[in-house]
Motif scaffolding. Structure first.
Motif, mmCIF file in Angstrom:
data_model
loop_
_atom_site.group_PDB
_atom_site.id
_atom_site.type_symbol
_atom_site.label_atom_id
_atom_site.label_comp_id
_atom_site.label_asym_id
_atom_site.label_seq_id
_atom_site.Cartn_x
_atom_site.Cartn_y
_atom_site.Cartn_z
ATOM 1 N N GLY A 1 0.769 -1.231 0.000
ATOM 2 C CA GLY A 1 0.000 0.000 0.000
ATOM 3 C C GLY A 1 0.804 1.287 0.000
ATOM 4 N N THR A 2 2.144 1.223 -0.167
ATOM 5 C CA THR A 2 2.942 2.453 -0.108
ATOM 6 C C THR A 2 3.614 2.804 -1.419
ATOM 7 N N GLY A 3 3.268 2.178 -2.505
ATOM 8 C CA GLY A 3 3.893 2.484 -3.789
ATOM 9 C C GLY A 3 4.842 1.373 -4.192
ATOM 10 N N CYS A 8 4.834 2.066 -10.162
ATOM 11 C CA CYS A 8 4.201 3.381 -9.963
ATOM 12 C C CYS A 8 5.232 4.506 -9.911
ATOM 13 N N ASP A 9 6.422 4.213 -9.392
ATOM 14 C CA ASP A 9 7.477 5.228 -9.344
ATOM 15 C C ASP A 9 8.192 5.390 -10.684
ATOM 16 N N GLY A 10 7.804 4.618 -11.701
ATOM 17 C CA GLY A 10 8.404 4.726 -13.031
ATOM 18 C C GLY A 10 9.839 4.232 -13.077
ATOM 19 N N THR A 65 1.822 6.266 -5.737
ATOM 20 C CA THR A 65 0.955 5.105 -5.813
ATOM 21 C C THR A 65 -0.184 5.387 -6.777
ATOM 22 N N ASN A 66 -0.335 4.545 -7.771
ATOM 23 C CA ASN A 66 -1.458 4.635 -8.693
ATOM 24 C C ASN A 66 -2.617 3.889 -8.037
ATOM 25 N N PRO A 67 -3.772 4.529 -7.848
ATOM 26 C CA PRO A 67 -4.880 3.866 -7.145
ATOM 27 C C PRO A 67 -5.378 2.609 -7.854
ATOM 28 N N CYS A 111 0.341 -2.459 -5.801
ATOM 29 C CA CYS A 111 0.507 -1.694 -4.557
ATOM 30 C C CYS A 111 -0.710 -0.896 -4.123
ATOM 31 N N ALA A 112 -1.783 -0.893 -4.906
ATOM 32 C CA ALA A 112 -2.965 -0.122 -4.520
ATOM 33 C C ALA A 112 -3.523 -0.647 -3.199
#
Length: 136
Positions: free
Chosen positions: A23-25, A29-31, A110-112, A117-118
């Protein structure tokens, strides 16, 4: 860790200790994951060597930078399992810049809708199919 070189000049060397917690990315998501690099890594060592831009050029020694981030990661793990963190909500990544002797904290994105990781029920699903499946 990264050692950027442009036109023969070494740029800002940096190493990052990243916390990959539910749940923290995540790295997607960080590319930070390049799908092209993943595809290249799936080839044989001979094919990868043939695809290098500068064949035969050795990689820079990154042992000290890797040791820095590995030691910090182990330290944070030990603090987490022994409940010695001062702030359990502090999940920031540590960015080390050894040339300027600085250290900064950065938060993950974080992409929902991320399947990895959502903050929704993604953990311990195993091979269970998604959607409504009637039980037999």
């Amino acid at each position: 860790m990264k050692i950027p070189v442009r036109d023969g000049t070494v740029g800002q060397i940096h190493a990052v200790t990243r916390f990959l917690l539910p749940g923290t990315g995540c790295l997607w998501c960080d590319g930070l994951i390049n799908p092209t690099d993943l595809a290249i890594d799936m080839h044989t060592p001979t094919d990868r060597a043939a695809a290098q831009y500068v064949p035969g050029t050795p990689a820079a020694s990154a042992l000290p930078l890797n040791a820095l981030t590995a030691a910090e990661g182990v330290s944070h793990f030990m603090h987490a399992v022994s409940c010695l963190h001062d702030d359990d909500l502090d999940h920031a990544n540590a960015l080390h810049c050894p040339r300027t002797r600085t250290r900064d904290l950065i938060n993950s994105r974080t992409n929902p809708d991320c399947r990895w990781c959502a903050p929704k029920e993604q953990f311990a699903l195993g091979d269970r199919p998604t959607g409504n499946v009637a039980s037999s």
